[in-house]
Design an enzyme around this catalytic site. Structure first.
Site, PDB file in Angstrom:
ATOM      1  N   ASP A  33       0.825  -1.203   0.000  1.00 58.29           N
ATOM      2  CA  ASP A  33       0.000   0.000   0.000  1.00 58.29           C
ATOM      3  C   ASP A  33       0.862   1.257   0.000  1.00 58.29           C
ATOM      4  O   ASP A  33       1.959   1.267   0.569  1.00 58.29           O
ATOM      5  CB  ASP A  33      -0.895  -0.011   1.242  1.00 58.29           C
ATOM      6  CG  ASP A  33      -2.040   0.980   1.150  1.00 58.29           C
ATOM      7  OD1 ASP A  33      -2.319   1.468   0.043  1.00 58.29           O
ATOM      8  OD2 ASP A  33      -2.642   1.270   2.192  1.00 58.29           O
ATOM      9  N   HIS A  50       3.559   3.659  -8.729  1.00 62.24           N
ATOM     10  CA  HIS A  50       3.427   2.240  -9.070  1.00 62.24           C
ATOM     11  C   HIS A  50       4.709   1.708  -9.708  1.00 62.24           C
ATOM     12  O   HIS A  50       5.109   0.565  -9.468  1.00 62.24           O
ATOM     13  CB  HIS A  50       2.247   2.046 -10.018  1.00 62.24           C
ATOM     14  CG  HIS A  50       0.913   2.333  -9.389  1.00 62.24           C
ATOM     15  ND1 HIS A  50       0.514   1.745  -8.207  1.00 62.24           N
ATOM     16  CD2 HIS A  50      -0.107   3.150  -9.774  1.00 62.24           C
ATOM     17  CE1 HIS A  50      -0.695   2.181  -7.880  1.00 62.24           C
ATOM     18  NE2 HIS A  50      -1.091   3.044  -8.816  1.00 62.24           N
ATOM     19  N   LEU A 144      12.176 -19.894  -3.753  1.00 58.53           N
ATOM     20  CA  LEU A 144      11.040 -19.095  -3.311  1.00 58.53           C
ATOM     21  C   LEU A 144       9.924 -19.102  -4.350  1.00 58.53           C
ATOM     22  O   LEU A 144      10.177 -18.972  -5.551  1.00 58.53           O
ATOM     23  CB  LEU A 144      11.506 -17.654  -3.080  1.00 58.53           C
ATOM     24  CG  LEU A 144      10.412 -16.604  -2.847  1.00 58.53           C
ATOM     25  CD1 LEU A 144       9.909 -16.673  -1.415  1.00 58.53           C
ATOM     26  CD2 LEU A 144      10.918 -15.205  -3.164  1.00 58.53           C
TER      27      LEU A 144
END
Length: 255
Positions: A33, A50, A144
């Protein structure tokens, strides 16, 4: 009641060395956020936030991989984000293209496997193609798992999983009384992953915003004031250190 835990950096750059390698969260989920607010603070357009947030994804993925995290789930675009201005939505739909074009060599080097969950059939064709290609190229990697939640909503996922579970019951001529948590969980988008041990939300907000509502039932929450583009390796280590100082009871009591 959720406790707000802010990131207080006391200048300790050696926090990683103090982490218990035996108690690294297997699955970390992050609500990324604050990209827009980061940009507004610098008098930049929201899309600049962004773009900078995408660079932070690269850094945190590498950090999580090196720390031994098994699954990193990032809330990239919710089912509610379609309400944003068209220009911003269009930019967000192009971000996966830029991300995978620039970061794929590093993902392969780090042995990262890409997974994307959400409702992909309504995404633009170019977005669908790039995420499909990324999952295919990394499918044999064993490190991962970088799991993006893209056009994802927690309530919608629970409804979809319950519907799938009910169809399974009907096919076996069973009744709603035979519906179990295990059967619903089997049909969740994360059914191959452990539930998140740690949920991080940046930018100071204290809500889960329809994110993995089923899976975070016993997750530890960590809220930090920093906007996502400013979130660093040090911040991730501090979140993990806080996690390691908590006692997880899963509804039980200490013996």
């Amino acid at each position: 009641m959720f406790n707000k835990l802010f990131n207080n950096n006391n200048g300790n750059d050696d926090i990683e060395s103090q982490l218990s390698k035996e108690n690294i969260p297997k699955h970390i989920a992050i609500i990324m956020d604050g990209n827009g607010r980061w940009a507004n603070k610098r008098f930049l357009p929201r899309i600049a936030g962004h773009k900078e947030g995408m660079n932070t994804v690269k850094k945190i993925t590498t950090s999580a991989s090196k720390l031994g995290v098994e699954v990193l789930t990032l809330y990239a675009f919710s089912t509610e984000n379609w309400k944003r201005p068209d220009e911003e939505v269009q930019f967000l739909m192009k971000l996966p293209v830029d991300f995978f074009e620039t970061f794929m060599p590093d993902l392969m080097k780090e042995n990262v496997r890409v997974h994307v969950m959400g409702y992909h059939d309504v995404l633009p064709k170019h977005t669908q193609k790039v995420i499909t290609d990324a999952m295919d190229k990394t499918k044999n990697n064993t490190g991962l798992v970088l799991n993006f939640a893209l056009n994802y909503g927690g309530r919608a996922e629970i409804v979809s999983a319950t519907q799938a579970a009910m169809r399974e019951l009907l096919a076996q001529e069973l009744t709603p009384d035979d519906l179990t948590e295990e059967l619903i969980a089997k049909h969740l988008m994360t059914h191959t992953f452990p539930d998140p041990d740690l949920l991080i939300r940046t930018s100071g907000e204290m809500r889960v915003s329809n994110f993995m509502l089923w899976q975070i039932a016993y997750s530890e929450f960590y809220f930090v004031e920093k906007h996502w583009p400013d979130f660093s390796h040090q911040d991730l280590c501090e979140a993990i250190a806080t996690y390691q100082n908590r006692t997880r009871r899963f509804g039980g009591i200490l013996k």
